[in-house]
Design a protein around this motif. Sequence first.
Motif, mmCIF file in Angstrom:
data_model
loop_
_atom_site.group_PDB
_atom_site.id
_atom_site.type_symbol
_atom_site.label_atom_id
_atom_site.label_comp_id
_atom_site.label_asym_id
_atom_site.label_seq_id
_atom_site.Cartn_x
_atom_site.Cartn_y
_atom_site.Cartn_z
ATOM 1 N N ASN A 1 0.844 -1.186 0.000
ATOM 2 C CA ASN A 1 0.000 0.000 0.000
ATOM 3 C C ASN A 1 0.887 1.246 0.000
ATOM 4 O OD1 ASN A 1 -2.014 1.897 0.253
ATOM 5 N ND2 ASN A 1 -3.027 0.914 1.995
ATOM 6 N N GLU A 2 0.770 2.057 -1.066
ATOM 7 C CA GLU A 2 1.563 3.278 -1.159
ATOM 8 C C GLU A 2 0.768 4.519 -0.773
ATOM 9 O OE1 GLU A 2 4.843 2.160 -4.541
ATOM 10 O OE2 GLU A 2 2.974 3.070 -5.236
ATOM 11 N N ASP A 3 -0.489 4.325 -0.350
ATOM 12 C CA ASP A 3 -1.310 5.441 0.135
ATOM 13 C C ASP A 3 -1.092 5.629 1.636
ATOM 14 O OD1 ASP A 3 -2.272 5.575 -2.393
ATOM 15 O OD2 ASP A 3 -4.314 4.906 -1.920
ATOM 16 N N SER A 4 -1.220 6.887 2.084
ATOM 17 C CA SER A 4 -1.212 7.202 3.509
ATOM 18 C C SER A 4 -2.275 8.261 3.750
ATOM 19 C CB SER A 4 0.156 7.747 3.957
ATOM 20 O OG SER A 4 1.162 6.767 3.832
ATOM 21 N N ALA A 5 -2.964 8.159 4.895
ATOM 22 C CA ALA A 5 -4.004 9.141 5.208
ATOM 23 C C ALA A 5 -4.042 9.388 6.703
ATOM 24 C CB ALA A 5 -5.367 8.676 4.706
ATOM 25 N N TYR A 6 -4.535 10.599 7.039
ATOM 26 C CA TYR A 6 -4.634 11.013 8.442
ATOM 27 C C TYR A 6 -5.904 11.829 8.597
ATOM 28 C CZ TYR A 6 -3.604 13.556 12.764
ATOM 29 O OH TYR A 6 -3.665 14.090 14.027
ATOM 30 N N ALA A 7 -6.600 11.624 9.712
ATOM 31 C CA ALA A 7 -7.782 12.409 10.030
ATOM 32 C C ALA A 7 -7.739 12.771 11.503
ATOM 33 C CB ALA A 7 -9.060 11.634 9.707
ATOM 34 N N GLY A 8 -7.937 14.062 11.777
ATOM 35 C CA GLY A 8 -7.936 14.556 13.149
ATOM 36 C C GLY A 8 -8.913 15.699 13.289
ATOM 37 N N PRO A 9 -9.061 16.227 14.493
ATOM 38 C CA PRO A 9 -10.045 17.291 14.738
ATOM 39 C C PRO A 9 -9.829 18.543 13.889
ATOM 40 C CG PRO A 9 -9.224 16.389 16.799
ATOM 41 C CD PRO A 9 -8.361 15.823 15.721
ATOM 42 N N VAL B 1 2.997 12.512 5.187
ATOM 43 C CA VAL B 1 1.945 12.558 6.201
ATOM 44 C C VAL B 1 2.528 12.816 7.588
ATOM 45 C CG1 VAL B 1 0.268 11.119 7.432
ATOM 46 C CG2 VAL B 1 0.252 11.205 4.936
ATOM 47 N N GLN B 2 3.640 12.184 7.904
ATOM 48 C CA GLN B 2 4.224 12.345 9.231
ATOM 49 C C GLN B 2 4.675 13.775 9.491
ATOM 50 O OE1 GLN B 2 4.155 10.354 11.669
ATOM 51 N NE2 GLN B 2 3.551 8.420 10.716
ATOM 52 N N VAL B 3 5.066 14.481 8.438
ATOM 53 C CA VAL B 3 5.478 15.882 8.605
ATOM 54 C C VAL B 3 4.268 16.798 8.679
ATOM 55 C CG1 VAL B 3 6.679 17.811 7.509
ATOM 56 C CG2 VAL B 3 7.728 15.542 7.507
ATOM 57 N N ILE B 4 3.325 16.637 7.746
ATOM 58 C CA ILE B 4 2.216 17.582 7.643
ATOM 59 C C ILE B 4 1.181 17.381 8.753
ATOM 60 C CG2 ILE B 4 0.391 18.428 6.097
ATOM 61 C CD1 ILE B 4 2.082 17.517 3.742
ATOM 62 N N GLN C 1 -6.787 9.441 13.436
ATOM 63 C CA GLN C 1 -6.781 8.162 12.725
ATOM 64 C C GLN C 1 -5.708 8.209 11.641
ATOM 65 O OE1 GLN C 1 -10.694 7.184 11.256
ATOM 66 N NE2 GLN C 1 -11.720 7.821 13.154
ATOM 67 N N LEU C 2 -4.839 7.221 11.643
ATOM 68 C CA LEU C 2 -3.736 7.127 10.683
ATOM 69 C C LEU C 2 -3.815 5.776 9.994
ATOM 70 C CD1 LEU C 2 -1.084 8.576 9.716
ATOM 71 C CD2 LEU C 2 0.107 7.235 11.450
ATOM 72 N N VAL C 3 -3.858 5.790 8.646
ATOM 73 C CA VAL C 3 -4.015 4.533 7.908
ATOM 74 C C VAL C 3 -3.030 4.494 6.741
ATOM 75 C CG1 VAL C 3 -6.462 4.353 8.501
ATOM 76 C CG2 VAL C 3 -5.784 5.500 6.385
ATOM 77 N N GLY C 4 -2.903 3.305 6.151
ATOM 78 C CA GLY C 4 -2.049 3.125 4.984
ATOM 79 C C GLY C 4 -0.592 2.963 5.339
ATOM 80 N N ALA C 5 0.285 3.362 4.436
ATOM 81 C CA ALA C 5 1.717 3.168 4.624
ATOM 82 C C ALA C 5 2.237 3.908 5.842
ATOM 83 C CB ALA C 5 2.474 3.645 3.371
ATOM 84 N N ALA C 6 1.656 5.068 6.146
ATOM 85 C CA ALA C 6 2.116 5.830 7.307
ATOM 86 C C ALA C 6 1.910 5.042 8.588
ATOM 87 C CB ALA C 6 1.381 7.165 7.384
ATOM 88 N N ALA C 7 0.819 4.306 8.661
ATOM 89 C CA ALA C 7 0.565 3.494 9.847
ATOM 90 C C ALA C 7 1.451 2.255 9.844
ATOM 91 C CB ALA C 7 -0.906 3.092 9.896
#
Length: 468
Positions: free
Chosen positions: A20-28, A51-54, A249-255
């Motif tokens: 999986n080359e996608d990464s996603a993040y969701a927060g308040p 994702v880890q930086v932004i 919530q952190l999913v994909g390659a970042a997780a």
Amino acid sequence: MTLSLDYATLSDVGRVRRNNEDSAYAGPHLLLLADGMGGAAAGEVASAAAVQVIRRLDTAEIGGEDMIEALAGAVHRANERLSELVEEDPEREGMGSTVTALMFDGKQLGLAHLGDSRAYRMRDGVLYQLSHDHTFVQSLVDEGRISQEEAFSHPHRNLILRVLDGRPDSDPDLEILDVQAGDRLMLCSDGLPDYVSDEVIAASMASGTPDSVVVELITHALEAGSNDNVTCVVADVVETEPSSGVQPQLVGAAAELAQGSTGRGEPTVAIHTGGSGHGGGGHGAALDPEELRYAPRPPKRFPWLRRIAVLVIILGLIGGGGWFAYSWTQKQYYVGTDGDYVAIFKGVEADLPGLDLSKVYERQSLQVDKLPTYSREQVEGNIQADNLAGARSIVAELQQTAAECAAKTKPTPTPTPKPSTPVSKPPVSKPPVSKPPVTTPVVHPSTTPTSPGSSTTPGSPDDCDGVR
């Protein structure tokens, strides 16, 4: 009135790919999606690093127009991080990632976008695309060369023109957007819109909770035959406390890779709806199309050598331009003064520290003070010539002027006046003889004619003014 986000995110590796080359993040305060590319196990590294930086922008301390500056800075830092990763491991050369982020301050949205991942907003049942694809096919649509329907099935629809890849020209689109209660926001990687129409996406977005919507959207993509990773982030703008809570919530390659030190990632949730899970027969040896997504961009090989080469080229252009300019000056001539004498100079008159652009080429025997005032002032102010022959011609004219003035100012001898003859008077001893009176004509001096050759100056009396 302060609003909140009720969000959910989900990522699936798909039926074809092994990773999986996608990464996603969701927060308040932040919704973020990155789709990595480049092959050689580097796409997931790129998206996870971005994702880890932004994701550090998920804070309530930034709002309003400041969100634009914060997003731009975060994308820039993520780009620098990718550059560092490539320098650390040459096997990662050519990797990159899309970036689509929505920053939320309770009243507005800040959008940052780079690549072909998408951001949507559904308001009052109408689906609207917030982002603009940076793809070759979208450029054809913008130019009116193909329709949006033709773009959906175009063979090069995945060819990206702009992407986060560690190069200095990776600047995102930035925009402030309005938001209101009841809006539904969605971010997705290209694995969804490349296979699922906007009508189907709108139908799925029209109802359900964020959790059920992300599942339904990814299911549609897989059933439509998507051969890519599929990732979705869905968030509802609500006036109440979000039912999803405030846990990021952190999913994909970042997780999966858990890079960086910003916290432990949530596990990736994968959905498989039948079929052979990772797709298979005969695809193992085929060229991964993900490696060609932005193939027109040259690989970033040995960046420090490229920087040195660019610097050398710039210095070469500056040096070459300077030498050309200097060579041109040394082909110029002018007439000026060298001490008390007229001289021909080679070069141009200019005062540059440490650089002499002119020198005496020929010193003449003509003295400056032998010239009339007008000619002397011309020479002292320098008389420009087209070439050496022209300069010598100017000197010849000056020499002729000096010779003419020398002849005009040469003193002329004054004739000595003859003594006048006295008038004889009759002797007193003789008696006067009576004769008729003789009238002697009187010549007045003012009526004496002047000979033509008596003029001292053939022209203006100031022609040779100032000659010493």
